[in-house]
Structures are given as C-alpha cells and as structure tokens.
Design a protein around this motif. Structure first.
Motif, PDB file in Angstrom:
ATOM      1  N   SER A  26       1.035  -1.323  -0.184  1.00 52.89           N
ATOM      2  CA  SER A  26       0.095   0.255  -0.108  1.00 52.89           C
ATOM      3  C   SER A  26       0.941   1.236  -0.236  1.00 52.89           C
ATOM      4  O   SER A  26       0.162   2.695  -0.389  1.00 52.89           O
ATOM      5  CB  SER A  26      -0.928  -0.424   1.005  1.00 52.89           C
ATOM      6  N   TYR A  27       1.877   1.101   0.366  1.00 45.94           N
ATOM      7  CA  TYR A  27       2.903   2.857   1.113  1.00 45.94           C
ATOM      8  C   TYR A  27       3.898   2.820   0.070  1.00 45.94           C
ATOM      9  O   TYR A  27       5.321   3.262   0.754  1.00 45.94           O
ATOM     10  CB  TYR A  27       3.137   3.156   1.877  1.00 45.94           C
ATOM     11  N   ALA A  28       4.505   1.479  -0.715  1.00 42.40           N
ATOM     12  CA  ALA A  28       6.050   1.870  -0.932  1.00 42.40           C
ATOM     13  C   ALA A  28       6.087   2.381  -2.049  1.00 42.40           C
ATOM     14  O   ALA A  28       7.725   3.103  -2.101  1.00 42.40           O
ATOM     15  CB  ALA A  28       5.960   0.177  -2.357  1.00 42.40           C
ATOM     16  N   ARG A  29       4.849   3.693  -2.244  1.00 46.60           N
ATOM     17  CA  ARG A  29       5.403   4.845  -3.521  1.00 46.60           C
ATOM     18  C   ARG A  29       6.150   5.917  -3.093  1.00 46.60           C
ATOM     19  O   ARG A  29       5.903   6.798  -2.967  1.00 46.60           O
ATOM     20  CB  ARG A  29       4.405   4.833  -4.458  1.00 46.60           C
ATOM     21  N   LYS A  30       5.549   5.843  -1.798  1.00 50.60           N
ATOM     22  CA  LYS A  30       5.474   6.915   0.319  1.00 50.60           C
ATOM     23  C   LYS A  30       6.720   7.232   0.047  1.00 50.60           C
ATOM     24  O   LYS A  30       7.652   6.287   0.043  1.00 50.60           O
ATOM     25  CB  LYS A  30       4.390   6.784   1.104  1.00 50.60           C
ATOM     26  N   PRO A  31       7.118   8.554   0.345  1.00 48.49           N
ATOM     27  CA  PRO A  31       8.617   8.499   1.160  1.00 48.49           C
ATOM     28  C   PRO A  31       8.881   7.998   2.330  1.00 48.49           C
ATOM     29  O   PRO A  31       8.370   7.635   2.542  1.00 48.49           O
ATOM     30  CB  PRO A  31       8.668  10.663   1.480  1.00 48.49           C
ATOM     31  N   LYS A  32      10.341   7.754   1.673  1.00 48.42           N
ATOM     32  CA  LYS A  32      10.658   6.283   3.168  1.00 48.42           C
ATOM     33  C   LYS A  32      10.718   7.233   4.481  1.00 48.42           C
ATOM     34  O   LYS A  32      10.482   6.268   5.661  1.00 48.42           O
ATOM     35  CB  LYS A  32      12.463   6.310   2.209  1.00 48.42           C
ATOM     36  N   GLU A  34       8.438   8.742   5.688  1.00 52.51           N
ATOM     37  CA  GLU A  34       7.207   8.418   6.515  1.00 52.51           C
ATOM     38  C   GLU A  34       6.844   6.819   6.398  1.00 52.51           C
ATOM     39  O   GLU A  34       6.181   6.268   7.051  1.00 52.51           O
ATOM     40  CB  GLU A  34       6.366   8.355   5.361  1.00 52.51           C
ATOM     41  N   TRP A  35       7.724   6.045   6.588  1.00 49.93           N
ATOM     42  CA  TRP A  35       7.561   4.564   6.381  1.00 49.93           C
ATOM     43  C   TRP A  35       7.493   4.237   7.773  1.00 49.93           C
ATOM     44  O   TRP A  35       6.837   3.051   8.238  1.00 49.93           O
ATOM     45  CB  TRP A  35       8.740   3.670   5.717  1.00 49.93           C
ATOM     46  N   PRO A  36       8.130   4.563   8.701  1.00 45.71           N
ATOM     47  CA  PRO A  36       7.865   4.104   9.711  1.00 45.71           C
ATOM     48  C   PRO A  36       6.932   4.070  10.686  1.00 45.71           C
ATOM     49  O   PRO A  36       6.811   3.690  11.874  1.00 45.71           O
ATOM     50  CB  PRO A  36       9.809   4.676  10.338  1.00 45.71           C
ATOM     51  N   ALA A  37       6.784   5.514  10.679  1.00 40.68           N
ATOM     52  CA  ALA A  37       5.034   5.885  11.698  1.00 40.68           C
ATOM     53  C   ALA A  37       3.922   5.064  10.417  1.00 40.68           C
ATOM     54  O   ALA A  37       3.304   4.737  11.188  1.00 40.68           O
ATOM     55  CB  ALA A  37       4.692   7.422  11.588  1.00 40.68           C
ATOM     56  N   LEU A  38       4.195   4.853   9.296  1.00 42.03           N
ATOM     57  CA  LEU A  38       2.938   3.875   8.338  1.00 42.03           C
ATOM     58  C   LEU A  38       3.245   2.508   9.308  1.00 42.03           C
ATOM     59  O   LEU A  38       2.234   2.018   9.341  1.00 42.03           O
ATOM     60  CB  LEU A  38       3.380   4.173   7.117  1.00 42.03           C
ATOM     61  N   PHE A  39       4.117   2.260   9.201  1.00 40.60           N
ATOM     62  CA  PHE A  39       5.154   0.983   9.580  1.00 40.60           C
ATOM     63  C   PHE A  39       3.152   0.049  10.752  1.00 40.60           C
ATOM     64  O   PHE A  39       3.398  -0.326  11.183  1.00 40.60           O
ATOM     65  CB  PHE A  39       5.835   0.100   9.479  1.00 40.60           C
ATOM     66  N   HIS A  40       4.171   1.694  12.070  1.00 36.66           N
ATOM     67  CA  HIS A  40       4.057   1.196  13.362  1.00 36.66           C
ATOM     68  C   HIS A  40       2.402   1.229  13.434  1.00 36.66           C
ATOM     69  O   HIS A  40       1.451   0.236  13.816  1.00 36.66           O
ATOM     70  CB  HIS A  40       4.159   2.245  14.835  1.00 36.66           C
ATOM     71  N   ARG A  41       2.132   2.011  12.025  1.00 32.61           N
ATOM     72  CA  ARG A  41       0.076   1.848  12.766  1.00 32.61           C
ATOM     73  C   ARG A  41      -0.121   0.795  12.479  1.00 32.61           C
ATOM     74  O   ARG A  41      -1.355   0.557  12.810  1.00 32.61           O
ATOM     75  CB  ARG A  41      -0.331   3.285  11.865  1.00 32.61           C
ATOM     76  N   ILE A  42       0.191   0.297  11.241  1.00 30.56           N
ATOM     77  CA  ILE A  42      -0.137  -0.999  10.264  1.00 30.56           C
ATOM     78  C   ILE A  42      -0.333  -1.910  11.426  1.00 30.56           C
ATOM     79  O   ILE A  42      -1.229  -2.855  11.687  1.00 30.56           O
ATOM     80  CB  ILE A  42       0.226  -1.971   9.139  1.00 30.56           C
ATOM     81  N   VAL A  43       1.581  -2.011  12.797  1.00 26.11           N
ATOM     82  CA  VAL A  43       1.040  -2.828  13.488  1.00 26.11           C
ATOM     83  C   VAL A  43       0.437  -2.260  14.778  1.00 26.11           C
ATOM     84  O   VAL A  43      -0.650  -3.584  15.093  1.00 26.11           O
ATOM     85  CB  VAL A  43       2.887  -3.114  13.798  1.00 26.11           C
ATOM     86  N   GLN A  44      -0.585  -2.189  15.297  1.00 24.67           N
ATOM     87  CA  GLN A  44      -1.188  -1.244  15.919  1.00 24.67           C
ATOM     88  C   GLN A  44      -2.515  -1.742  15.454  1.00 24.67           C
ATOM     89  O   GLN A  44      -2.875  -2.743  16.696  1.00 24.67           O
ATOM     90  CB  GLN A  44      -0.978   0.009  16.417  1.00 24.67           C
ATOM     91  N   ASN A  45      -2.359  -1.160  14.019  1.00 29.34           N
ATOM     92  CA  ASN A  45      -4.154  -2.185  13.653  1.00 29.34           C
ATOM     93  C   ASN A  45      -3.604  -3.653  13.835  1.00 29.34           C
ATOM     94  O   ASN A  45      -4.935  -4.083  13.967  1.00 29.34           O
ATOM     95  CB  ASN A  45      -4.306  -1.660  12.504  1.00 29.34           C
TER      96      ASN A  45
END
Length: 159
Positions: A26-32, A34-45
């Motif tokens: 879902s987020y490979a095209r986002k800037p790198k 932003e990945w840590p926060a996105l990853f942790h959000r996905i983990v929390q969900n």
C-alpha cells in the motif's frame, strides 16, 4: 511490541509479517521518511485485530473446554539465556525485574502500552507516535505519561 501484546512469538511474527506486506503493497510509493510511522500504525491495527480475533477464539475454547496451556512449550534448556559473567544473585534480581516489567506492561491499557513501547522501545518522537497510533500528540503525551507513572510506581523496588 507485538510479542508483548500477544504473549506468543508465532502470533507476533505473523502480525509483523502481515504489517510488512501491507506496508509494501500500500505504501511503497510513499517517501521513505514516512515508512516508520506508517509501519507502526499498521502493526497497531494488526494487534487490535488480533485482540478481536483472540476474544472470539477464547469464547470457542471455553465452549469446547480446550486449554492452550497443554501445548508443547519446547525444550526448557533452549529457552535459557547465556549467563555471561553476571553474578547469580544479580541475574535472579534482573530476571525478576524483567518478568515484573513484562507483567506490568501487559496490564497497562492498550493505548498506554502502545504509547510507551513506541516512544521508549521503538524510539519514535511524539509526532510519529501520534501518526502510528492514529491519535493526537496530546493524547500520546497523556497515555505515555500515565504509563510511565504507573510503571515507576510499581517498579520502585527494582530501580
């Protein structure tokens, strides 16, 4: 974080693997950056989803009187960490403190637990923690502060 939330290594690894796949899909095209926060959000969900599924599983286990404690726990010798040069009494105290911390972390409300783990163990700042948790920065500060105070109160003897 997933290990502490689930208490099971296999479940924790499944959650992390699922989160990594979702991040890439879902987020490979986002800037790198932003990945840590996105990853942790996905983990929390994923952890929240796991708790929901586990609640249903527990109902079924109770219905059928199945107990997960009967599962094979593996070789006890494989689970013992290397002692190194620590003194036995220090090792016992440290092991007790770690078990107590783990126990207390598991007793924290999920939002406090998440805020504490993201800030302390993952090293995220308040803004990134807020993004990962999907809450405001003020809420992160509140949850984190409550978690720290509660842990300090109950771990005073181990400090």
């Amino acid at each position: 974080m997933a290990m502490i939330a689930t208490g099971e290594q296999a479940d924790a690894l499944d959650i992390v693997q699922e989160a990594m796949l979702k991040l890439v899909r879902s987020y490979a095209r986002k800037p790198k950056t932003e990945w840590p926060a996105l990853f942790h959000r996905i983990v929390q969900n994923a952890i929240t989803d796991w708790f929901r599924r586990e609640k249903i599983r527990r109902r079924w286990r109770q219905w059928f009187h199945r107990d997960s404690d009967d599962e094979d726990q593996g070789d006890a010798l494989e689970q013992v960490e290397q002692a190194g040069t620590h003194q036995p009494d220090d090792m016992v105290k440290q092991e007790y403190a770690i078990k107590k911390l783990d126990e207390l972390l598991n007793k924290l409300p999920i939002r406090q637990q998440q805020a504490f783990l993201l800030r302390q163990w993952e090293g995220l700042n308040v803004a990134d923690t807020a993004k990962a948790m999907g809450i405001s920065e003020g809420s992160v500060k509140t949850h984190y502060s409550r978690a720290v105070h509660r842990l300090r109160e109950q771990l005073e003897e181990h400090v």
